[in-house]
Design a protein around this motif. Structure first.
Motif, PDB file in Angstrom:
ATOM      1  N   SER A  88       0.837  -1.203   0.000  1.00 53.64           N
ATOM      2  CA  SER A  88       0.000   0.000   0.000  1.00 53.64           C
ATOM      3  C   SER A  88       0.871   1.251   0.000  1.00 53.64           C
ATOM      4  O   SER A  88       0.624   2.191  -0.753  1.00 53.64           O
ATOM      5  CB  SER A  88      -0.906   0.047   1.226  1.00 53.64           C
ATOM      6  OG  SER A  88      -1.710  -1.081   1.273  1.00 53.64           O
ATOM      7  N   PRO A 103      -0.250   5.162   3.719  1.00 58.58           N
ATOM      8  CA  PRO A 103      -1.703   5.055   3.888  1.00 58.58           C
ATOM      9  C   PRO A 103      -2.202   5.827   5.114  1.00 58.58           C
ATOM     10  O   PRO A 103      -3.313   6.335   5.105  1.00 58.58           O
ATOM     11  CB  PRO A 103      -1.930   3.559   4.074  1.00 58.58           C
ATOM     12  CG  PRO A 103      -0.744   2.898   3.529  1.00 58.58           C
ATOM     13  CD  PRO A 103       0.387   3.854   3.610  1.00 58.58           C
ATOM     14  N   SER A 257      -6.404   1.558   0.787  1.00 59.97           N
ATOM     15  CA  SER A 257      -7.100   1.851   2.043  1.00 59.97           C
ATOM     16  C   SER A 257      -7.763   0.611   2.616  1.00 59.97           C
ATOM     17  O   SER A 257      -7.716   0.372   3.820  1.00 59.97           O
ATOM     18  CB  SER A 257      -8.180   2.911   1.806  1.00 59.97           C
ATOM     19  OG  SER A 257      -7.645   4.030   1.201  1.00 59.97           O
ATOM     20  N   THR A 260      -5.114  -1.667   4.099  1.00 53.52           N
ATOM     21  CA  THR A 260      -4.555  -1.129   5.343  1.00 53.52           C
ATOM     22  C   THR A 260      -5.572  -1.177   6.478  1.00 53.52           C
ATOM     23  O   THR A 260      -5.269  -1.637   7.579  1.00 53.52           O
ATOM     24  CB  THR A 260      -4.130   0.333   5.137  1.00 53.52           C
ATOM     25  OG1 THR A 260      -3.449   0.429   3.895  1.00 53.52           O
ATOM     26  CG2 THR A 260      -3.222   0.797   6.232  1.00 53.52           C
TER      27      THR A 260
END
Lengths: 345, 256
Positions: A88, A103, A257, A260
């Motif tokens: 991410s 993130p 997103s 995470t």
């Protein structure tokens, strides 16, 4: 002799330029998480001997419980967490053309923290099955708010996205403080413990909660890795190469997103991994997302396994892994930044 | 018609009219230079041509209306070389060039063949020896050539370039324009913005002179367009014209 060996390898690292190649490290990147996993499972206060793996599988001993119900799920979650954070962070840094983005910058960390705190305040801090959904919902809500705030004249610019992320983070941090002040002291303590981030509470049910969404995010981002490369050339150039810039950037941000938020909701906010893991990877294999993204999965997983090994075994009591990653992370990041400064700009 | 045709292009930022009723056409194999003072809308016109902006009017390539095409289909017809490119990450030159294959590739990673095409394009613009370097280490001229190579990898019918000679030294200017001439001779219509009227008339078949507020003053051959009257109208500058061996050279008349 040993000293000489060490000096040779130190010298090798010193002379070595970022991005010297992927092929050389392919094997290492595939096998090092596995080797670390074995090491992780065999280390601990209670020693499980690998000589008796057969015995381990077919007995009801305490060894079996420790191995399969405590260490294994924890190790798996550590790897999933690291992998999600690695890919991410790498995807967002490349897509938004900013090596300092992670993130957490989009408001995920403070959104999740507020969600978790709110649930603990309302329903008690022992109800972890309520903390998870609340954390994930508020993390995604924060991302959604960040995205809608940064939309200006129908377009997202990377700069306004980062600024909006800061604003939303600050807002949720404010709410969080409010919750902390209003609740009883022992709840505040639980909230603080959650926010530092730890892995000792992990069970298989946590893994089951986070793994599907984490995998969705990881596979999605891998699928996008060529588009991420083209997007990092700049908006107009990407558009002139036939990419729908706004839509694809939004997809990438959402995938990162989701990945995470899904892991943060069960582990708490373990800091710095999402910033450090991509940079270690960039240092090893270079900036090209074709190799950076898959490699960052492996590096992230290794980093978390190592950090959690330290957290479990270095002291007579256990230190939350979030403390370890932050303490290792800050100086390591400084070092990487100094080394790679010329390469970033 | 074959080639590229703009019909009644208009564009405004809010109240401000930038492009006013621009109409012109270009055959494959021809080079069009757009001249005009700073801020007159040359870049805006180029961005209207490849739909980075949304103009009124039509742009046709081989009689296809670009507005009706998807971004991906459009990218297979038109290449674009921006004026500025700030490299953020140390990518290899050949990786940058191969990204020109994106419209054909979609989501897949480029194959060996794509990399061969990229290397061929880099060779063609004369920077093949830089293929495995980091493009953050290139000079301005080399970077321009790499971006031109990337646009060639797109295999476009029309190539748009925003001031391809800006920030380049004398030799590199001529080098870039010579390469563009070769590219045009292979049957691509090349449209570029340019500041130097002499280089424009040496290398291009058509010249388009723009006034402030996007009004097209003249469109046609360099000889007709770059007359003292037109230059006076656009730049407010008196010029002297010399002819030698069939080529025209323009100099500002100083102290007048």
């Amino acid at each position: 002799m040993v000293f000489k060996e060490i000096m040779v390898s130190v010298n090798y690292i010193r002379c070595w330029r970022p991005g010297m190649g992927f092929q050389k490290y392919k094997v290492a990147l595939i096998f090092s998480p596995l080797i670390l996993l074995i090491l992780y499972l065999s280390m601990g206060k209670y020693s499980v001997s690998f000589g008796s793996l057969e015995q381990l599988l077919y007995s009801d001993s305490i060894d079996k419980t420790i191995f399969f119900n405590i260490r294994l799920p924890r190790a798996v979650e550590a790897m999933i967490f690291g992998a999600c954070m690695g890919i991410s962070g790498a995807s967002l840094q490349t897509t938004l053309r900013n090596p300092l983005v992670s993130p957490y910058f989009l408001g995920i960390s403070s959104g999740a923290a507020f969600g978790a705190a709110l649930s603990m305040a309302l329903f008690g801090y022992r109800n972890f099955f309520l903390v998870q959904p609340s954390a994930i919902i508020f993390a995604l809500l924060a991302v959604f708010l960040t995205l809608s705030l940064s939309k200006f004249r129908g377009q997202f610019s990377p700069v306004s996205l980062v600024l909006s992320g800061m604003i939303i983070s600050a807002l949720f941090a404010g709410f969080l403080s409010l919750v902390q002040i209003l609740v009883e002291p022992e709840k505040t303590q639980a909230i603080v413990a959650w926010m530092i981030g730890r892995l000792y509470t992990i069970t298989w049910s946590d893994v089951r909660v986070s793994a599907p969404l984490a995998l969705l995010g990881i596979i999605g981002l891998l699928h996008f890795r060529w588009r991420i490369f083209v997007l990092s050339m700049g908006d107009e150039e990407a558009r002139s190469l036939g990419i729908n810039v706004e839509r694809e950037r939004l997809m990438i941000i959402l995938l990162a997103s989701i990945a995470t938020a899904s892991v943060v909701s069960v582990t708490g906010i373990i800091g710095w991994v999402c910033l450090i893991a991509p940079h270690i990877t960039r240092f090893l294999v270079g900036s090209d997302p074709k190799v950076l993204l898959p490699a960052s999965i492996s590096v992230g997983a290794c980093f978390m396994l190592l950090a959690d090994m330290i957290s479990r075994t270095a002291w007579s009591f256990e230190i939350p892994v979030g403390v370890i990653t932050t303490i290792i992370g800050a100086p390591l990041f400084l070092y990487l930044m100094r080394r790679a400064q010329n390469e970033w700009r | 018609m074959n080639g590229v045709e703009a019909v009644d292009l208009c564009f405004s930022y809010g109240e401000m009219m930038i492009i006013r009723q621009a109409s012109f056409g270009l055959q494959p194999g021809e080079i069009l230079s757009i001249l005009g003072s700073n801020g007159c809308g040359k870049t805006t016109l180029l961005k209207c041509l490849n739909m980075l902006l949304k103009p009124e009017g039509k742009v046709l390539v081989d009689n296809m209306d670009l507005k009706s095409l998807s971004g991906r289909d459009l990218a297979m017809l038109m290449g674009y070389v921006p004026q500025m490119h700030s490299p953020d990450f140390p990518y290899r030159v050949v990786d940058v060039a191969v990204s020109g294959r994106t419209p054909q590739l979609g989501f897949s990673i480029p194959s060996k063949r794509d990399y061969e095409l990229a290397r061929k394009a880099l060779d063609r613009v004369g920077v093949g020896h830089l293929a495995d370097k980091f493009y953050t280490q290139l000079s301005g001229g080399e970077l321009k050539l790499v971006l031109i190579a990337r646009a060639l990898v797109q295999e476009p019918k029309v190539l748009l370039l925003d001031e391809p000679t800006s920030h380049l030294d004398f030799k590199n200017r001529v080098l870039v324009l010579k390469i563009l001439r070769e590219i045009a001779d292979d049957g691509i219509a090349v449209i570029m913005s340019e500041h130097d009227p002499n280089l424009a008339s040496l290398f291009s078949d058509k010249v388009l002179l723009m006034m402030n507020k996007g009004e097209i003053v003249r469109y046609g051959s360099a000889k007709d367009v770059l007359s003292p009257e037109n230059i006076m109208k656009v730049y407010g500058l008196e010029i002297e014209v010399f002819e030698k061996e069939g080529a025209r050279y323009i100099f500002p008349r100083l102290g007048a």
